[in-house]
Design an enzyme around this catalytic site. Sequence first.
Site, short mmCIF file in Angstrom:
data_model
loop_
_atom_site.label_atom_id
_atom_site.label_comp_id
_atom_site.label_asym_id
_atom_site.label_seq_id
_atom_site.Cartn_x
_atom_site.Cartn_y
_atom_site.Cartn_z
N HIS A 128 -55.63 16.57 -27.98
CA HIS A 128 -54.32 16.96 -27.47
C HIS A 128 -54.03 18.42 -27.78
O HIS A 128 -53.41 19.12 -26.99
CB HIS A 128 -53.22 16.08 -28.08
CG HIS A 128 -53.21 14.69 -27.53
ND1 HIS A 128 -53.36 14.41 -26.20
CD2 HIS A 128 -53.03 13.49 -28.12
CE1 HIS A 128 -53.29 13.10 -26.01
NE2 HIS A 128 -53.10 12.53 -27.16
N HIS A 145 -58.99 12.42 -31.67
CA HIS A 145 -58.12 12.17 -30.52
C HIS A 145 -56.95 13.16 -30.53
O HIS A 145 -56.61 13.76 -29.51
CB HIS A 145 -57.63 10.72 -30.60
CG HIS A 145 -56.57 10.35 -29.61
ND1 HIS A 145 -56.84 9.57 -28.52
CD2 HIS A 145 -55.26 10.67 -29.54
CE1 HIS A 145 -55.73 9.42 -27.82
NE2 HIS A 145 -54.75 10.07 -28.42
N GLU A 146 -56.34 13.34 -31.68
CA GLU A 146 -55.22 14.26 -31.79
C GLU A 146 -55.65 15.70 -31.51
O GLU A 146 -54.94 16.48 -30.90
CB GLU A 146 -54.55 14.16 -33.16
CG GLU A 146 -53.94 12.81 -33.47
CD GLU A 146 -53.06 12.31 -32.34
OE1 GLU A 146 -52.44 13.12 -31.65
OE2 GLU A 146 -53.01 11.08 -32.14
N GLU A 172 -54.18 10.07 -22.26
CA GLU A 172 -54.74 9.35 -23.40
C GLU A 172 -56.22 9.04 -23.22
O GLU A 172 -57.00 9.13 -24.15
CB GLU A 172 -53.96 8.06 -23.65
CG GLU A 172 -52.54 8.28 -24.13
CD GLU A 172 -52.45 9.20 -25.34
OE1 GLU A 172 -53.29 9.08 -26.24
OE2 GLU A 172 -51.54 10.04 -25.37
#
Lengths: 638, 64
Positions: free
Chosen positions: A176, A172-173, A260
């Site tokens: 980003h 997930h990071e 998100e």
Amino acid sequence: MGENKAMDFFTQQEKARKKTGLLVFFFVTAVLLIITALYAAIAAILLANKPSANPFQPELLAGVIGITLAIVAAGSIFKMQQLKKGGCAVAEMLCARPVASDTKDFKEKQLLNVVEEMSIASGTVMPSVYILEEQGINAFAAGWKTSDAAVCVTRGCLEFLSRDELQGVIAHEFSHIFNGDMRLNIRLMGFIFGILFIGQIGYWVLRGTGRSRGVRVHSNKGKGGGAGAIVLIALAFFVIGYIGVFFGNLIKAAVSRSREFLADASAVQFTRNPPGIAGALKKIGGLAGGSRIIHHNASQASHLFFANGLAGFWSSVFATHPPLDKRIKAIDPAFNGEFPVVKNAVPDDKRHCAPAASPAPAPKPAVRIESALLLASVGAPTQEHVAYSSRLMASIPNQLRLGVLDRIGAQAAIAALLLSREVSVRALQIACLELADARLAPRVTVIEPLVLGLDRSLYATVCSLAINSLRSMEQKDYQGFSAVLKTLVEADRKIDLFEYMLMRMVKRYIEPRFSKSARPGASIRSIEPVAAEISMLMSVLSWESADSPVQAENAFKAGAAVLGGSALKLLSCERCSLGSLDQSLEKLDRLVPMAKRQVLNASVAVASIDGLININEAEYLRTIADALDCPIPPVIVS
Amino acid sequence: MEELSSTENKISFSRQAYNDSVMQYNTARETFPGNIFAGSFNFGPATLWEITEAKEREAVKVQF
């Protein structure tokens, strides 16, 4: 995997990208509004002092614009200068500690490994890795470019999450980092600080004048009006600055929130393991402290985190992240809203276990399956499905499980499943077997008693185990075997659902290895040209789920309503055979994904006309879905 | 054990990343506007990295 799922993912990525542009536009608007408000306030104060003055003064407006922009720019540049070093600066702002590459701690080593794996999966360089000594489960990525990025996780992440879940969080990071969100985020940090700076200056001036007035209050009567104006202007700065921050935070929250879902989706793309990230999110929901970050600088970086880092009265308005259950549902549509309880101290041996699945429902005589859930699970097996499959595996006797590992054993197991319970038919089948392959018959007699003891719901599992070991089969062996299967199936002169399913599975999973011709592409764009085939499919289902012609008619109508086609017609019971269903399915497989989804929707509507789907209907649906290349995971029977 | 699974993951993720890029490239090559130019500038289709031999697919036995 269904093509439509992949499509949804890419359209979502595109949508999020456009939305971010819109929100940046809002941010600029907010700054303009602040300028207008400041000008209005200052003009009002001046008018109050000097009623004759012209309310519109270009010099004043220019001055206000200049001063505001200068203050915002100064604040932003100051903050960005502070953050110029990149992700490391943000991490150090929160007092995080870098992880040494030769760390002796097992958990830290695992973290480094997982980060390295994800940097490979996403094709970015390895960022620096930090640990934040906090008990909540949270993480963030920060930086300007991929080369100065830093990934930071809390101690809670390492303590409570399994390896797969940690991988989900890190992926997930990385999304980003990969999608450029962190660049936008770190800019937002600067902008917000710039707006905050307006309020801050107002506060300093207020305090300064307050103090100086306290000293000189008696000697300064003549200039009281001017000082009053300055105080009022400072007050206006203070109030408007903080209102600006209020809206800035709203925008920060909205920008972050929209990213998100994208990051969660990308995490699935990188790990190909939806249960990982879904499990991590569930654990945050189940942990008492959740994702709280206690450090006093956390509010500045709140939009960088994996999950909401702040708690408080305004948390729902200022939430920088969508609600947990929405995020989980986007990944795992079967999520029931119950979080597993995560204890604060996890014993070492339990650390690598999957998160506690929700308690299994009590046994029921008929299987109730939510039709929406069934459809949602297409191409998306969940943790529960995986757990269920391993339970199924465990209930197959060891001897049988080992027996199907070699090719002859696997063929024997499939043959044994097809043996009839009728003595005369069975004798015919055995005779066929002995004729076809001398090695096969004795193995069948060994395996048959094992198979007979099995529950009906385990048949499909045994088949897939056996087919797995048959994948490496030679072409001439396969031709012999499929001839044997055909005679076994046709020995009783009729084909039942299970036999049909089995034939399909064998054909689908083994045959493509030998046929060089590619599968026909998705060339049929709408459902009109295949109305006859759809009618056949829905008729079979209607007769299957109904007890009387009236019910069948109703069920068929329910399905036709979903599709909205007028050319659909219920076929008589006699005309519905598995053979013609097979031909129809072959043709329907060439539909484009969205049309397939419609057909599946209609099928589910037909099967669930009485409000529930029984196990027979579920098997039909699974077979149909499988034939259309949209696999449904096993229907969970407690 | 951790090192083994990590190494295995790294290999499979490399393959996945490669295959994802191939897919993206091929899609771009075949959709508008890429499809107009791809052929004339000699951008041929890329092939996915797959193991074709059955023997190579077998699980590796590990002993300590």
